[in-house]
Design a protein around this motif. Structure first.
Motif: not given
Length: 600
Positions: A495-504, A533-537, A542-553
């Protein structure tokens, strides 16, 4: 005249009435008073602030956290003498060994001396205490269990049997409030068990109709004590270590957590319970687990010291919690949502039941059929491998079930408008060619199921990367059937799918503006897990995960989606929050899946 004797009489009357009220309400901890060991100090404990009532009705109160030094020799000796606990010579406190109950006791003493003027001309002046001070004293009460002092770990299981199974009140006088039991080895704390003697006054409940059912406070304390001791065993031996329950417990609560290592995922056998018990594995929706545990607490504890014949009359159900949408699909794909769990000692012929011997004889006569990867046992093994927490409940021997009073029905929708909306969404995302290719090798029921799935608000109005992720995952399949569509729907139907991506996107602008990253996220096959994962971190993680994703993909090479998948997997393993939520035994669960109610 109003003199001291009159004031003391009035105070004694008031205290007696308050004690009467306290006995009527019951005894136990009202708030706080948790006991825990102080880090780096093996001879000290900390009692948090709080208040409670003793069985005699007296109130004990700590206005702030109190550090208890078990090596405070002089004060400990004076308290033992004043409370009548020093009748026999014993070793000094720093050399104490054995089991002790840490308790609070309401005490009074006089203080604040004042000058007493004489009542005659020749009388001398004197001093006397002018105030009666009420206080709370912390004391250690020896617990005599008759076992050898060197077997502290084994004594814990015997004491648990005495208290929770035999309902013994030994070592708990009427005028003290027990808080915890601790094992001392020459003055050093070896283990501390809070719920062995601690009782919550809000959970106090008498037996049902006098039929011998233990009070609720005792049952809840047994569950918490078992859970804490199980956590300590897993911390010492590792989460993957297998052990038999009877080696560390002599009695189990009627419901509680079960280590995943107690079940063998390869053979689907159990090693935690006695071999004679009737043990079965069952799938249940995760939102029903608290209700099942609460219902099972009405049953008596599981005695592990009974004989084999008596154990055969005990039935235990192991609960494997899954989200409700997944439970609905599994109940349709599996013939039964329960399956028996044989013991892990298949060669134990002396304890094998006659019916099991006949079944083994029948199996030898039947031809052996190799089961494929989509077999029933493979489904159970895959589900068990995904579990982070199992539960067990004791079953009633009298089977009962509710009759069917209604039947679930699918709600009708405007199919023409839904299909037009899906086609428009697919065209706007430039996915029409890829989507038509998927429909070319999909069954007709799967095409209808896919259209219904894509018409949900999660994909029709959600982020475009989610739609691309669904298309990318379906492209990997050679043929698309209804089962694969439903399996994909389980991951995205939140029901709350997409809120984690919005946080990122709000936290890192580079994450939202990088189109190449969005394409690689859709191809990684981990978008649903990333959103959860982004909904609960926490924000920092979450900021560290966003940087890792940008660097990886963020690049255009072919290995970028794989790097994104590995980054999400590492972040999920490193975060305890990202793991499936452990259901609360006594409170309401934290659910991550949708709650669907079909009304007939």
């Amino acid at each position: 005249f109003l003199d001291a004797q009159a004031l003391n009489t009035e105070q004694d009357y008031l205290l007696a009435r308050l004690a009467d009220y306290g006995r009527a309400a019951g005894f136990g901890v009202i708030q706080g008073l948790e006991v825990h060991a102080e880090e780096g100090k093996a001879r000290s404990l900390v009692v948090e602030a709080g208040h409670g009532l003793t069985p005699s009705g007296a109130q004990v109160l700590l206005t702030q956290a109190l550090e208890v030094d078990l090596a405070a020799l002089a004060e400990g000796q004076r308290l033992d003498a004043s409370f009548g606990l020093a009748g026999l010579p014993k070793p000094p406190p720093y050399n104490r060994s054995g089991l002790f109950v840490l308790a609070l006791r309401a005490v009074e003493y006089t203080g604040e001396p004042i000058t007493a003027y004489p009542t005659s001309l020749e009388g001398p002046r004197s001093t006397q205490d002018g105030s009666v001070i009420e206080a709370t004293a912390v004391t250690l009460i020896p617990y005599a269990d008759g076992a050898a002092s060197s077997e502290l770990n084994q004594r814990r299981r015997h004491v648990a049997r005495e208290i929770f199974f035999e309902q013994s009140l030994k070592g708990q006088p009427e005028d003290v409030l027990p808080l915890a039991m601790l094992a001392l080895d020459h003055g050093i704390v070896r283990w501390l068990d809070s719920y062995m003697v601690r009782r919550e006054i809000a959970q106090r409940e008498r037996g049902v109709w006098g039929l011998g059912v233990a009070p609720r406070a005792l049952r809840v304390a047994h569950l918490r004590q078992y859970s804490d001791q199980l956590d300590e065993l897993q911390a010492q031996r590792g989460n993957d270590a297998r052990f038999v329950a009877s080696e560390h417990f002599s009695v189990l609560p009627p419901a509680g957590p079960l280590p995943v290592s107690g079940l063998d995922g390869d053979t689907l056998r159990h090693s935690f319970f006695p071999a004679e018990m009737d043990v079965a594995l069952s799938l249940v929706p995760e939102d029903e687990v608290p209700a099942l545990l609460d219902e099972a607490l009405r049953l008596p504890p599981i005695d592990l010291e009974m004989t084999g014949e008596a154990q055969a009359g005990t039935s235990v159900l192991v609960l494997m919690a899954v989200p409700r949408p997944q439970f609905h699909n599994l109940s349709q794909s599996l013939s039964k949502i329960q399956r028996p769990l044989p013991p892990a000692q298949p060669n134990l012929i002396a304890k094998r039941s006659p019916i099991l011997a006949l079944e083994q004889l029948l199996v030898r006569r039947l031809p052996t059929v190799e089961e494929g990867g989509d077999g029933v046992d493979s489904t159970w093994r895959n589900l068990l491998a995904q579990q982070q927490q199992l539960w067990f409940v004791r079953c009633r021997n009298l089977a009962y079930k509710a009759e069917v009073v209604g039947q679930g029905m699918a709600l009708a929708i405007d199919e023409v408008k839904a299909e037009e909306a899906v086609s428009k969404r697919i065209t706007e995302a430039n996915l029409k060619t890829r989507f038509n290719k998927i429909l070319s090798h999909a069954t007709r029921p799967a095409a209808a199921e896919l259209t219904r799935f894509l018409s949900s608000p999660v994909l029709l109005q959600g982020p475009e990367v989610a739609l691309k992720a669904v298309v990318a995952e379906l492209e990997r399949a050679e043929t698309v059937d209804s089962r694969k569509v439903r399996a994909l729907e389980e991951r995205f139907a939140q029901p709350d799918f997409g809120s984690g991506l919005s946080r990122l996107q709000a936290l890192d602008p580079a994450f939202a503006s990088n189109n190449r990253l969005q394409e690689n996220l859709a191809k990684s096959g981990r978008l649903a897990e990333l959103d959860r994962l982004a909904r609960t971190l926490p924000e920092a993680s979450l900021a560290a995960l966003a940087k890792n994703l940008v660097a990886a993909g963020g690049s255009s090479d072919e290995a970028a989606p794989q790097r994104i998948a590995e980054a999400v997997t590492r972040a999920a393993k490193a975060s305890a929050i990202a793991a499936p939520t452990r259901l609360s035994v006594l409170g309401s669960p934290r659910l991550s899946g949708p709650r669907i109610i079909n009304r007939g």
